[in-house]
Design a protein around this motif. Structure first.
Motif, PDB file in Angstrom:
ATOM      1  N   LYS A 190     -10.157   2.692   6.102  1.00 16.43           N
ATOM      2  CA  LYS A 190      -9.492   4.085   6.453  1.00 16.43           C
ATOM      3  C   LYS A 190      -7.957   3.990   6.634  1.00 16.43           C
ATOM      4  O   LYS A 190      -7.233   4.812   6.228  1.00 16.43           O
ATOM      5  N   ILE A 191      -7.527   2.900   7.612  1.00 14.61           N
ATOM      6  CA  ILE A 191      -6.207   2.809   7.884  1.00 14.61           C
ATOM      7  C   ILE A 191      -5.255   2.499   6.435  1.00 14.61           C
ATOM      8  O   ILE A 191      -4.350   3.036   6.271  1.00 14.61           O
ATOM      9  N   ILE A 192      -5.993   1.737   5.441  1.00 16.07           N
ATOM     10  CA  ILE A 192      -5.349   1.374   4.079  1.00 16.07           C
ATOM     11  C   ILE A 192      -5.105   2.710   3.451  1.00 16.07           C
ATOM     12  O   ILE A 192      -4.033   3.281   2.828  1.00 16.07           O
ATOM     13  N   GLU A 193      -6.166   3.565   3.422  1.00 16.72           N
ATOM     14  CA  GLU A 193      -6.181   4.765   2.698  1.00 16.72           C
ATOM     15  C   GLU A 193      -4.936   5.707   3.230  1.00 16.72           C
ATOM     16  O   GLU A 193      -4.395   6.494   2.484  1.00 16.72           O
ATOM     17  N   ALA A 194      -4.923   5.669   4.571  1.00  9.22           N
ATOM     18  CA  ALA A 194      -3.971   6.645   5.242  1.00  9.22           C
ATOM     19  C   ALA A 194      -2.537   6.345   4.843  1.00  9.22           C
ATOM     20  O   ALA A 194      -1.846   7.212   4.735  1.00  9.22           O
ATOM     21  N   LEU A 195      -2.323   4.931   5.086  1.00  5.03           N
ATOM     22  CA  LEU A 195      -0.943   4.475   4.639  1.00  5.03           C
ATOM     23  C   LEU A 195      -0.540   4.823   3.314  1.00  5.03           C
ATOM     24  O   LEU A 195       0.524   5.098   3.015  1.00  5.03           O
ATOM     25  N   GLU A 196      -1.441   4.571   2.188  1.00  2.00           N
ATOM     26  CA  GLU A 196      -1.097   4.845   0.919  1.00  2.00           C
ATOM     27  C   GLU A 196      -0.989   6.455   0.721  1.00  2.00           C
ATOM     28  O   GLU A 196       0.116   6.815   0.084  1.00  2.00           O
TER      29      GLU A 196
ATOM     30  N   PRO B 159       2.637  16.282   9.407  1.00  2.00           N
ATOM     31  CA  PRO B 159       3.704  15.369   8.829  1.00  2.00           C
ATOM     32  C   PRO B 159       2.738  13.895   8.509  1.00  2.00           C
ATOM     33  O   PRO B 159       2.000  13.647   9.046  1.00  2.00           O
ATOM     34  N   ALA B 160       3.328  13.071   7.590  1.00  2.00           N
ATOM     35  CA  ALA B 160       2.764  11.845   6.926  1.00  2.00           C
ATOM     36  C   ALA B 160       2.704  10.806   8.186  1.00  2.00           C
ATOM     37  O   ALA B 160       1.594  10.203   8.233  1.00  2.00           O
ATOM     38  N   ASP B 161       3.614  10.664   9.036  1.00  2.00           N
ATOM     39  CA  ASP B 161       3.630   9.436  10.013  1.00  2.00           C
ATOM     40  C   ASP B 161       2.623  10.116  11.079  1.00  2.00           C
ATOM     41  O   ASP B 161       1.842   9.413  11.649  1.00  2.00           O
ATOM     42  N   LYS B 162       2.835  11.277  11.297  1.00  2.00           N
ATOM     43  CA  LYS B 162       1.589  11.926  12.448  1.00  2.00           C
ATOM     44  C   LYS B 162       0.111  11.780  11.860  1.00  2.00           C
ATOM     45  O   LYS B 162      -0.602  11.415  12.791  1.00  2.00           O
ATOM     46  N   TYR B 163       0.009  11.716  10.759  1.00  2.00           N
ATOM     47  CA  TYR B 163      -1.242  11.791   9.944  1.00  2.00           C
ATOM     48  C   TYR B 163      -1.691  10.278  10.156  1.00  2.00           C
ATOM     49  O   TYR B 163      -2.883   9.860  10.512  1.00  2.00           O
TER      50      TYR B 163
ATOM     51  N   SER C  94       1.480  -6.103   2.221  1.00  2.00           N
ATOM     52  CA  SER C  94       2.247  -4.965   1.950  1.00  2.00           C
ATOM     53  C   SER C  94       1.867  -4.058   2.766  1.00  2.00           C
ATOM     54  O   SER C  94       2.831  -2.980   3.032  1.00  2.00           O
ATOM     55  N   GLN C  95       0.513  -3.721   3.338  1.00  2.00           N
ATOM     56  CA  GLN C  95       0.297  -2.533   3.905  1.00  2.00           C
ATOM     57  C   GLN C  95       0.801  -2.851   5.561  1.00  2.00           C
ATOM     58  O   GLN C  95       1.331  -1.804   6.165  1.00  2.00           O
TER      59      GLN C  95
END
Length: 958
Positions: A777-783, A821-825, A848-849
């Motif tokens: 889930k963290i990887i998906e959110a970062l992408e 915002p992306a960073d807040k998400y 990379s992530q």
């Protein structure tokens, strides 16, 4: 069209008072008992014998193995067989904290004095330190070679000092290297006691005095005496030397080297240096029991010690006070002088002088665990109250008398049982079940006990004494129950009067099976004496003595009509619903079918390799299902006796099979602890009902299949209700494959020490499917966030160069969350990960992530968003990926930016905390000055030597 079935779900569990895999404890007031009940924890009111609360986590099937109370008296730590620990709130009966780190069952739990730290030991030989406030594991201590049996914090008894002195002591300890983190003592089945220094997070000392498994130990209130118990007969008592513990290892080594250097200068040969031991043997305390020790515990008053062995007793020892010890020593010297022995001049106290046997509390069966009532003033209470959980599913409260001065005619009073909780469950395995015709009453029978339950409320209505029950049934009208026993009797019970009406000696062997005839006018019984007997219901005059002989009421009885002789022992008898046929299963593995009216032989069903233990005939009288000890279920046609299908159904003997009325669906119950649901036409397993922790002996289905009830060796009765949720076989098979894959994957993810370096310290985390999913889930959110920020950055650049550019379309997920915002998400996603799973989830991220996440950490630090979480993630990533980060030159500016932003924010938080602490200290000081008055004796009286005594200060609280 794909066939759909209705799913059965677990509805309720009852019949368990206290299971035997965990300890039982009091609440902080001594009014409630916190008892394990398989996968649940039940809170019992001891005096009323009623259930106050039940702690159950949905989806949890693991049994409770350990319980500990927090010093705040509200939270309770419960350890489970699968390695999880849950913190339950006794007021709300909810659990918000789950700690997952052990790979085996949690066998020991202990809170520290503040309740902020929890230490746990497990079957996987590891000890884990947990931060209860942060809900994370701090570290894992490895050193034991077998199951950890008990753990306890050892903190030096606190002395009330003011804040300034406290700060000075902290500073002094920081200089000397001695931490106030405290110590942890652990015992294990590897025969060792280990003392762990929490400041260095390593084993400080190993005690090797025991020769067998150490099962329990207790530490007194002064933290200077340890009593440990093992399989050996005497208890071992140890002295804890705080003068050694307060010194660091370097100081101890320096002390040991000084005399060696002096000896070397004098020409004496050097011996190997030996550090002073903090735990030294004090002596042996004899026990009366020869069984292994299970629990050793100090009474809250510190005046008594309870020792429980694996037998029917709890031994109580008394701790003598100073005056009694002195008298005991003088008496011993006097006896030595009378016997002409040399009198010891030393004033050294022996174990027998300090501890003396007081009384033995004897119980009817073996004790599983005990706990003292939380009473510090025993003399005011008048007795020693003790809570015991017995292995036969009961809870007893005993009151042991205080010591009295013996006179010539008086003996020491014996302990008495004050309360007993035994009505809500069976003492032994539940062998047979029966439902009333309206499905409202349930009869369950075991050895010497028949119980009648209300199915809706799960409350016990009647408890009746019976023989060793093997089968039972409700008679027409639901006012009578008949029970077949192991000794060959049929016992007839009347529910209205709660009494046994008649005992009929029906057979010479055990009555294995009975069934009421479909026409409700009689019943059939099958026995080990090779007979099948047919009985009719009859009414006779009640011959109870007393009353008017003319107006005696009639009562129900059984009249023997005919007998069918068989060639072998009869294990099961069944009528077809149309009452044309009678099926009889024999010990020779065959099933014989006879016509009911003439008892003429019709069919012989043979094919099982072992005896048929149970069978049932479908409601249309066309199919008969037989289940056997050979683990197979066979379906036969009753027209020609042909075998339609043989199904390998369970991994152990199948004890019961029953059709759902009006269908060809049937249920099977087995010794492999499961109940299975089958389609008798398609010969497929519809679903598996798991939950029992012992062999399932019996099962019964309601009239139209709305619910199923199973009874087990674990003494629990479980109700499985049919829901409206549809179930598809293809989906069930896919789920089973996924669960199998996940279980093997979890096993592969377990960290193993391949190098065998014997490192004592490791991280406390454990990689599970939850941590893997959290990492994904963290990887998906970062992408998603990187794509959004990249598009926004490209748009801003084009706009700055006055190039035509369309406003980028934002991701639908971000729009759905309120144009976030992306960073807040990304922060929102990371915050949803459980605190205990965060470190293991971050290990899933590729490098990379990791770089992308560090970039977001910089943005969060700049905006002062959740600084505690930012620090925790940053330190974890730096520790895990240190070499790659150091080798990457591009990260230098980003790390500099994080350092600047984080330090400024942390300084701001530190200033806020310092201000608040100073304000609280001022308020405390102001409160003390307003509510305390100090009296001083200015002119003290002169002492005998002419010098004036010191002033006396007295503080009085207003």
């Amino acid at each position: 069209m794909v066939k759909a079935y209705l799913r059965y779900e677990p509805a309720q569990t009852f019949g368990v008072i206290a299971s035997s895999q965990s300890n039982i404890i009091y609440d902080h007031e001594g009014k409630l008992a916190i008892a394990p009940a398989l996968e649940e924890v039940i809170v019992w009111d001891i005096k009323k014998g009623t259930q106050i609360g039940k702690w159950k986590e949905s989806g949890n099937k693991a049994e409770v193995t350990s319980i500990a109370r927090s010093p705040n008296n509200v939270d309770y730590a419960v350890g489970y067989e699968d390695g999880n620990i849950r913190i339950w709130n006794i007021n709300s009966s909810t659990s918000n904290v789950t700690l997952n780190g052990h790979k085996g069952a949690v066998t020991a739990l202990s809170f520290d004095a503040d309740g902020t730290r929890l230490v746990s030991g497990s079957k996987d030989t590891d000890i884990i330190m947990w931060d209860v406030v942060a809900e994370v594991g701090q570290y894992r201590l490895k050193g034991h070679k077998d199951q950890v049996t008990q753990v306890a914090f050892i903190e030096r008894p606190s002395v009330e000092i003011n804040t300034a002195e406290d700060a000075d002591m902290d500073a002094e300890n920081a200089v000397t290297g001695v931490s106030r983190a405290g110590f942890v003592l652990s015992s294990s089945k590897d025969t060792l006691l280990k003392l762990w220094d929490l400041s260095t997070q390593h084993c400080r000392e190993t005690v090797v005095g025991h020769r067998t498994e150490v099962w329990s130990f207790a530490i007194n209130g002064k933290k200077d005496i340890i009593i440990s118990g093992s399989s050996e007969q005497p208890l071992k008592v140890w002295k804890l030397d705080w003068s050694v513990l307060t010194q660091s290892l370097e100081e101890l080594e320096a002390e040991e080297q000084k005399p060696q250097q002096e000896d070397a200068m004098e020409g004496v040969e050097n011996q190997a240096p030996a550090l002073k031991k903090a735990i030294n043997l004090y002596g042996h305390l004899p026990r009366s029991s020869r069984d292994r020790v299970i629990t050793v515990q100090f009474h809250p008053s510190q005046e008594y010690i309870g020792v429980q062995a694996a037998d029917k007793s709890v031994e109580l020892y008394r701790v003598r006070d100073h005056d009694e010890i002195r008298k005991k020593m003088q008496r011993r010297k006097r006896r030595q002088k009378e016997k002409g022995k040399e009198v010891e001049d030393s004033d050294e106290i022996q174990v027998e002088d300090e501890f003396t046997p007081h009384v033995i509390v004897r119980t009817p069966v073996k004790v599983r665990s005990f706990d003292f009532a939380p009473v510090t003033d025993v003399k005011k209470a008048g007795s020693i109250q003790m809570l015991t959980a017995l292995i036969n599913n009961t809870i007893d409260v005993y009151s042991a008398p205080l010591p009295v001065k013996k006179t010539a005619n008086e003996d020491q009073p014996e302990p008495v049982r004050m309360h007993s909780l035994d009505l809500q469950g069976h003492r032994g395995d539940i062998r047979t079940l029966a439902l009333s015709s309206d499905d409202e009453l349930l009869a369950s029978a075991s050895n010497n006990m028949l119980k009648v339950w209300n199915v809706k409320t799960a409350s016990c209505i009647r408890t009746l004494e019976c023989g060793f029950a093997l089968c039972c049934a409700f008679l027409p009208g639901n006012r009578h129950i008949i029970v077949g026993t192991k000794t060959g009797e049929l016992e007839l019970f009347d529910l209205a009067s709660s009494a046994i009406i008649e005992t009929i000696k029906a057979h010479d062997g055990a009555v294995y099976s009975l069934q009421v005839r479909p026409d409700k006018r009689g019943l059939v019984t099958g026995s080990a004496d090779k007979d099948v007997k047919f009985w009719d219901f009859d009414m006779v005059e009640d011959t109870t003595p007393g009353g008017n002989a003319q107006a005696r009421p009639k009562r129900l009885t059984l009249a023997h009509m005919r007998t069918l002789k068989m060639s072998d022992e009869v294990l099961c008898v069944k009528y077809s619903p149309d009452q044309n046929l009678v099926a009889v299963s024999l010990l020779d593995t065959t099933v014989k079918v006879f016509y009911h009216d003439t008892l003429k032989f019709f069919l012989s069903l043979y094919g099982h390799k072992l005896p048929v233990l149970s069978m049932d005939i479908s409601s249309d009288s066309t199919l008969i299902a037989t289940c056997s000890a050979d683990k197979n279920v066979k379906l036969w046609g009753l027209d020609f006796g042909d075998c339609h299908k043989s199904i390998f159904a369970h991994s152990e003997s199948i004890m019961a099979v029953q059709f759902v009325w009006g269908t060809h669906y049937f249920f099977t119950a087995s010794k492999d602890k499961t109940v299975k649901y089958w389609d008798g036409d398609k010969f497929e397993n519809i679903m598996k009902l798991e939950g029992h922790h012992g062999e399932v002996w019996s099962m019964v289905i309601s009239k139209h299949g709305t619910f199923v009830i199973s009874g087990s060796h674990d003494r629990s009765l479980r109700v499985w209700e049919r829901t409206e949720e549809q179930l598809f076989l293809e989906e069930e098979r896919e789920k089973e494959l996924e669960e199998l894959y996940e279980s093997t994957l979890s096993g592969q993810m377990e960290k193993t020490d391949l190098n065998g370096d014997g490192n004592e310290l490791e991280s406390a985390g454990k990689q599970t499917m939850e941590t893997l999913k959290a990492g994904e889930k963290i990887i998906e959110a970062l992408e998603l966030a990187d794509e959004d920020q990249l598009a926004l950055r490209a748009y801003e650049q084009a706009k700055s160069r006055n190039l035509p550019a369309a406003v980028p379309q934002r991701n639908p997920i971000l729009i759905a969350m309120g144009d976030l915002p992306a960073d807040k998400y990304v922060l929102t996603v990371v915050e949803k990960v459980r605190a205990n799973d965060l470190e293991e989830a971050l290990l899933v991220l590729p490098f990379s992530q990791v770089l992308s996440l560090i970039n977001y950490l910089d943005q969060w630090a700049k905006k002062d968003w959740n600084i505690v979480l930012v620090c925790r993630i940053l330190f974890t990533l730096l520790k895990t990926h240190h070499h790659q980060i150091v080798a990457n030159r591009m990260m230098r500016p980003m790390l500099d930016s994080i350092r600047f932003n984080l330090r400024s924010q942390l300084q701001k938080h530190k200033d806020t905390m310092g201000y608040n602490r100073a304000a609280l200290t001022y308020m405390q000081r102001d409160y003390k000055s307003r509510h305390m008055t100090e009296f001083q004796d200015e002119e003290g009286p002169a002492s005998q030597d002419g010098q004036e005594k010191k002033r006396k200060f007295v503080n009085v609280t207003v």
